[in-house]
Structure formats: structure tokens, C-alpha cells
Design a protein around this motif. Structure first.
Motif, PDB file in Angstrom:
ATOM      1  N   ALA A 181       0.826  -1.206   0.000  1.00 16.20           N
ATOM      2  CA  ALA A 181       0.000   0.000   0.000  1.00 16.20           C
ATOM      3  C   ALA A 181       0.861   1.256   0.000  1.00 16.20           C
ATOM      4  N   SER A 182       1.917   1.230   0.818  1.00 17.24           N
ATOM      5  CA  SER A 182       2.830   2.385   0.848  1.00 17.24           C
ATOM      6  C   SER A 182       3.516   2.561  -0.500  1.00 17.24           C
ATOM      7  N   ALA A 183       3.937   1.433  -1.084  1.00 22.05           N
ATOM      8  CA  ALA A 183       4.591   1.503  -2.398  1.00 22.05           C
ATOM      9  C   ALA A 183       3.635   2.027  -3.457  1.00 22.05           C
ATOM     10  N   LEU A 184       2.357   1.605  -3.368  1.00 20.90           N
ATOM     11  CA  LEU A 184       1.362   2.086  -4.336  1.00 20.90           C
ATOM     12  C   LEU A 184       1.190   3.595  -4.233  1.00 20.90           C
ATOM     13  N   ALA A 185       1.145   4.086  -2.995  1.00 19.42           N
ATOM     14  CA  ALA A 185       1.018   5.531  -2.802  1.00 19.42           C
ATOM     15  C   ALA A 185       2.252   6.261  -3.328  1.00 19.42           C
ATOM     16  N   ILE A 186       3.435   5.715  -3.032  1.00 15.83           N
ATOM     17  CA  ILE A 186       4.678   6.350  -3.477  1.00 15.83           C
ATOM     18  C   ILE A 186       4.776   6.330  -5.002  1.00 15.83           C
ATOM     19  N   VAL A 187       4.436   5.163  -5.592  1.00 19.26           N
ATOM     20  CA  VAL A 187       4.512   5.047  -7.055  1.00 19.26           C
ATOM     21  C   VAL A 187       3.505   5.978  -7.721  1.00 19.26           C
ATOM     22  N   SER A 188       2.322   6.086  -7.130  1.00 15.61           N
ATOM     23  CA  SER A 188       1.310   6.984  -7.700  1.00 15.61           C
ATOM     24  C   SER A 188       1.813   8.419  -7.716  1.00 15.61           C
ATOM     25  N   VAL A 189       2.477   8.809  -6.618  1.00 16.40           N
ATOM     26  CA  VAL A 189       3.055  10.160  -6.574  1.00 16.40           C
ATOM     27  C   VAL A 189       4.187  10.278  -7.586  1.00 16.40           C
ATOM     28  N   GLY A 190       5.018   9.221  -7.657  1.00 17.26           N
ATOM     29  CA  GLY A 190       6.150   9.264  -8.592  1.00 17.26           C
ATOM     30  C   GLY A 190       5.737   9.290 -10.039  1.00 17.26           C
ATOM     31  N   LEU A 191       4.579   8.670 -10.351  1.00 20.16           N
ATOM     32  CA  LEU A 191       4.113   8.636 -11.741  1.00 20.16           C
ATOM     33  C   LEU A 191       3.266   9.847 -12.107  1.00 20.16           C
ATOM     34  N   ARG A 192       3.100  10.755 -11.159  1.00 21.73           N
ATOM     35  CA  ARG A 192       2.284  11.928 -11.445  1.00 21.73           C
ATOM     36  C   ARG A 192       2.782  12.719 -12.657  1.00 21.73           C
ATOM     37  N   PRO A 193       4.126  12.882 -12.827  1.00 24.05           N
ATOM     38  CA  PRO A 193       4.583  13.604 -14.035  1.00 24.05           C
ATOM     39  C   PRO A 193       4.142  12.940 -15.332  1.00 24.05           C
ATOM     40  N   LEU A 194       3.982  11.591 -15.315  1.00 21.72           N
ATOM     41  CA  LEU A 194       3.544  10.920 -16.539  1.00 21.72           C
ATOM     42  C   LEU A 194       2.120  11.317 -16.916  1.00 21.72           C
ATOM     43  N   ARG A 195       1.337  11.696 -15.901  1.00 22.13           N
ATOM     44  CA  ARG A 195      -0.024  12.133 -16.202  1.00 22.13           C
ATOM     45  C   ARG A 195      -0.013  13.444 -16.980  1.00 22.13           C
ATOM     46  N   GLN A 196       1.063  14.228 -16.798  1.00 20.76           N
ATOM     47  CA  GLN A 196       1.191  15.450 -17.595  1.00 20.76           C
ATOM     48  C   GLN A 196       1.360  15.102 -19.074  1.00 20.76           C
ATOM     49  N   PHE A 197       2.113  14.013 -19.338  1.00 19.07           N
ATOM     50  CA  PHE A 197       2.242  13.555 -20.726  1.00 19.07           C
ATOM     51  C   PHE A 197       0.876  13.133 -21.262  1.00 19.07           C
TER      52      PHE A 197
END
Length: 465
Positions: A181-197
Motif C-alpha cells: 500500500a505504501s509503495a502504491l502511494a509512493i509510485v502513484s506520486v512518482g508517476l504523477r509527471p507521466l499524467r502530464q504527458f
């Protein structure tokens, strides 16, 4: 087909990795704790054996040993896990024993291969409890030898290790869930720049190519993809604008001769005409048709050049000789303006003869048309920095600076009226650029007030002659 979520996949892998690391830490802790407990028990046994050895060394004989059994028992008082036995050397019966475990240790001493001053691990038969014993030899004052055996019950140690293992394994699923769950939250935050793409790509349409991704705050790993994505959008935007301008210009260029053809034909048919009048109308229509034909041919060539489909028949060329051939072809046009053409220098390269002549012809004909009346157009061939160079130089009105960046664009005219009246299609310089691109070369222009206008062709490779 159901698509996998990258964030969920990464979270599961991170969770599994965390579980493997936790398992490794648990195994290390389990082994380390087991060794540490064993070391402590051995130290306790060694100390008790030495205490017992020191105590019996002060006793006179066997009777004194029995009389001081209570004092010997005091060595293990308060330590229920410890068991003490003292027996005469080579005797199967204990002289002093305080438990069944200690008696069993004597049997082990006599039955197993067990040297004095050594440790023995064994299990008590009735309970199966893990035991650890240390045997040593002690002497009374009368020099009688006695075996001293101290045993520790390691059931508490085994229970502690077992509880550690059970607790850790019981908490593993919870730990896996928490880490995932912690990794999912961290990855979601880390992948946020990809949402800009994703957002930028979703906003791109043929009518809206202005969307860009802000590189500020972008992670280092995504900075270069971000810049490349923005550059791609810039190229698409520029290409769409050029295509739109090109379509508009093409429609305009074709509308004029078509309107002329239609108008002349309608006028000719509006009332009876004589043969001479009809002939004159047809001759004018032929000129417009030829212009349309040149336009279509030029567009076909540019389309092939854009997709590298134009076939090149490369041969060894003397560029100065090719320029002289073109100069002879343009002699009549030059004489009309009392312009002379001078060709000098030497340069050789490998290129398509027809295409090279076409490029030089376009530059030289432009130079003849736009140079000052009665001046000279000079063509210079040279080899510079491993490249074959052809320069076309003429003296006349300089090209305004604002026109230079777009001079090689299709249908771009500095003086549109004059070029159209002269029968041009507005594609001459664009064709020159396309030809040079096909040959891996470049074309540049330099024009400023007080200086002659200079067009330069640079071919990428020279023939090794």
C-alpha cells in the motif's frame, strides 16, 4: 483484454522485494539470536564447571563430598534450567546428582563419544527437551578424580526462537499489505509527471497543437523525454502550419491559371471568333496549361524528395563545367538584360547530374532576373573543408532581412507580382533546398545592403580523385 496497471504492478513488486528483505533480516536475526543464546549458555556452563571444580578441590575425600552436597547444590539454586552431577571417574553411578536430567547426562557421558572439557548437545528422552552439557574432571585433596557434568535445559531458548519465527511469519501478510500500500502511494506520486504527458497528448488535436509540458520540477529521468515530447509537438505544430500555408498557397497558385483558362475560354466562346482570334486564345491557354504542368511536376518532385523517393543517379561531376553548361543555356535570357555570366574555379563531387544542373539553373536564372541591368553574375566553384562548394553571386537589390528565413519555403515570394508575371511557380528555391537535402548538402543565402547577394551550395562529400 484487461490492461495491467503499472502502479499496481510496481507496488506488488516493491512489496515482494520488501518481503524478501524482511525474510532475509528475519533469517539473519534468527540465526544470530540462536548463536548468541548458545554462546551465553556455554559461558554459563563453563563458569559453573569451574565453580564446582574449585569447590571440590577443597574437599578431603568422598565422604566430605557427600557431606557438602548442599553446598554443591547451591551452585544451581535459582536456576531451574541447570542440572549438576558429580561422579567418580570411570564410575557409572553418580556421587552427587540433583535431577533425572543430570543422571541422564552421566549415561550420555559413558555411552556417547564425549571427551572431557567438551560440550554435548542431546535431547532428554522423556520430554524431548533440547539439552546442552559440559563435562570436566576435578580432583579432591586426596587426588581422587571425579567427573563434573553441568547441563542446561534449552527449552526456553527454543521457545523464544520459535515465538520469534511465528510472530514474524504471522506478521508477514500484514507487512506485505502495508509495504504494498505504501509503495502504491509512493509510485502513484512518482508517476504523477507521466499524467502530464497523458494530459498533453489528450489535448493535442489538428487545430490545437499549442499544449506543452512544463519541464520545471520534472524528475531528472523524465526531463529528456519531456523536452523530446515538447520538441515533437513543436515539429508537429510547425508541420501543420506549413501544411496549412502550403494548401492555401497551392490553391491560390492553381486558382489563378485555372481562372485565366476558364475566363479566356468563356470569352472566346461568348461570340463568334475568327481563326486568328481563336488561335491567339489557344496559345495563351497553352501558356497557362504549361505553367500548371510545371507546377504539378515541381510538386510531384518535392513530394518525392520529402519522402526520399526521388531516385538519384550519382556520377562524378565537375561542378564548374556543369555551371558553364547552364550558363550557355541561359545566355539568351542574360543577353536580354545585357548581363554577363562568368564561371571560374574547380570542384568535383559525386551527385546526380540532372538534379545538380536543375539546382544551379534555378539559382542562376534567379540571379539573372534580379541582378542590376548590365552587371555580371559570377559563379565560383571551389573545394573548402572537404566539401565541394558552388557560389552564385549577383549585384542588385538586396533581399530584405525579414524574407531570408523563409526564402526557401514553398510558394514564398519576396515580390509575388513580379515572379508570377515571369512565369515562376514559387517553388524554385524550395526545389534547390530539396535537391541539396537529397545529396546530404545545404544551401544558404547571404544578402545585405552594400554587398552582393550570394547563394551557396555545399555538397557533403567529394570524390577522391
Amino acid at each position: 483484454m484487461r490492461r495491467k496497471r503499472l502502479s499496481l504492478t510496481l507496488a506488488l513488486w516493491v512489496g515482494l522485494l520488501g518481503l524478501l528483505q524482511a525474510g532475509a533480516v528475519l533469517a539473519f536475526s534468527y540465526i544470530t539470536m540462536g548463536r548468541e543464546l548458545a554462546t551465553q549458555r556455554r559461558a554459563v556452563l563453563h563458569d559453573k564447571v569451574e565453580e564446582a571444580r574449585h569447590l571440590i578441590a577443597g574437599l578431603a575425600d568422598d565422604a566430605a563430598l557427600r557431606e557438602n552436597a548442599a553446598q554443591l547444590e547451591g551452585l544451581i539454586t535459582g536456576r531451574p534450567e541447570l542440572h549438576l552431577l558429580i561422579a567418580r571417574e570411570n564410575s557409572a553411578q553418580p556421587a552427587v546428582a540433583f535431577s533425572r536430567e543430570s543422571s541422564e547426562s552421566l549415561r550420555r557421558l559413558k555411552g556417547d563419544v564425549w571427551a572431557s572439557d567438551a560440550f554435548l548437545e542431546w535431547r532428554f528422552g522423556q520430554t524431548g527437551a533440547p539439552m546442552l552439557s559440559l563435562a570436566a574432571t576435578g580432583r579432591l585433596r586426596n587426588e581422587d578424580a571425579y567427573e563434573i557434568v553441568v547441563t542446561v535445559d534449552r527449552s526456553a531458548d527454543a521457545k523464544l526462537l520459535r515465538e520469534l519465527l511465528v510472530t514474524a511469519l504471522s506478521g508477514a501478510p500484514i507487512a506485505l499489505l502495508a509495504v504494498s500500500a505504501s509503495a502504491l502511494a509512493i509510485v502513484s506520486v512518482g508517476l504523477r509527471p507521466l499524467r502530464q504527458f497523458q494530459k498533453a497528448a489528450a489535448g493535442v488535436t489538428a487545430s490545437s497543437l499549442s499544449t506543452r509540458i512544463d519541464p520545471r520540477g520534472m524528475p531528472q529521468e523524465l526531463l529528456q523525454p519531456c523536452l523530446a515530447f515538447n520538441a515533437m509537438l513543436d515539429r508537429l505544430d510547425d508541420g501543420v502550419k506549413r501544411l496549412s500555408d502550403f494548401s492555401s498557397d497551392l490553391a491560390h497558385e492553381m486558382r489563378t491559371p485555372l481562372a485565366t483558362l476558364l475566363g479566356r475560354t468563356q470569352v472566346a466562346l461568348s461570340q463568334p471568333r475568327g481563326v486568328d482570334e481563336l488561335r491567339h486564345a489557344l496559345e495563351e491557354n497553352v501558356e497557362e496549361a504549361q505553367r500548371l504542368s510545371r507546377l504539378v511536376a515541381d510538386m510531384q518532385f518535392l513530394a518525392q524528395a520529402d519522402h526520399a523517393l526521388a531516385a538519384l543517379d550519382k556520377v562524378d561531376l565537375d561542378l564548374a563545367e556543369e555551371a558553364r553548361t547552364v550558363a550557355d543555356y541561359l545566355e539568351i535570357l542574360a543577353n536580354e538584360r545585357e548581363v554577363s555570366i562568368a564561371v571560374d574555379g574547380h570542384a568535383r563531387t559525386v551527385a546526380d547530374r540532372h538534379q545538380v544542373r536543375r539546382a544551379i539553373t534555378n539559382l542562376m536564372s534567379n540571379a539573372v532576373r534580379h541582378c542590376a541591368f548590365g552587371t555580371q553574375v559570377r559563379v565560383r566553384a571551389a573545394e573548402e573543408d572537404g566539401q565541394a562548394v558552388v557560389e552564385v553571386i549577383n549585384v542588385g537589390e538586396p533581399i530584405p532581412a525579414q524574407h531570408l528565413p523563409r526564402l526557401f519555403d514553398r510558394f514564398y515570394r519576396v515580390d509575388s507580382a513580379r515572379r508570377r508575371d515571369a512565369g515562376g511557380t514559387g517553388l524554385g528555391l524550395a526545389i534547390v533546398k530539396a535537391i541539396m537535402t537529397l545529396h546530404g548538402g545545404t544551401v544558404t543565402v547571404n544578402s545585405s545592403p552594400g554587398q552582393p547577394t550570394r547563394f551557396t551550395l555545399r555538397f557533403a562529400r567529394l570524390t577522391d580523385l
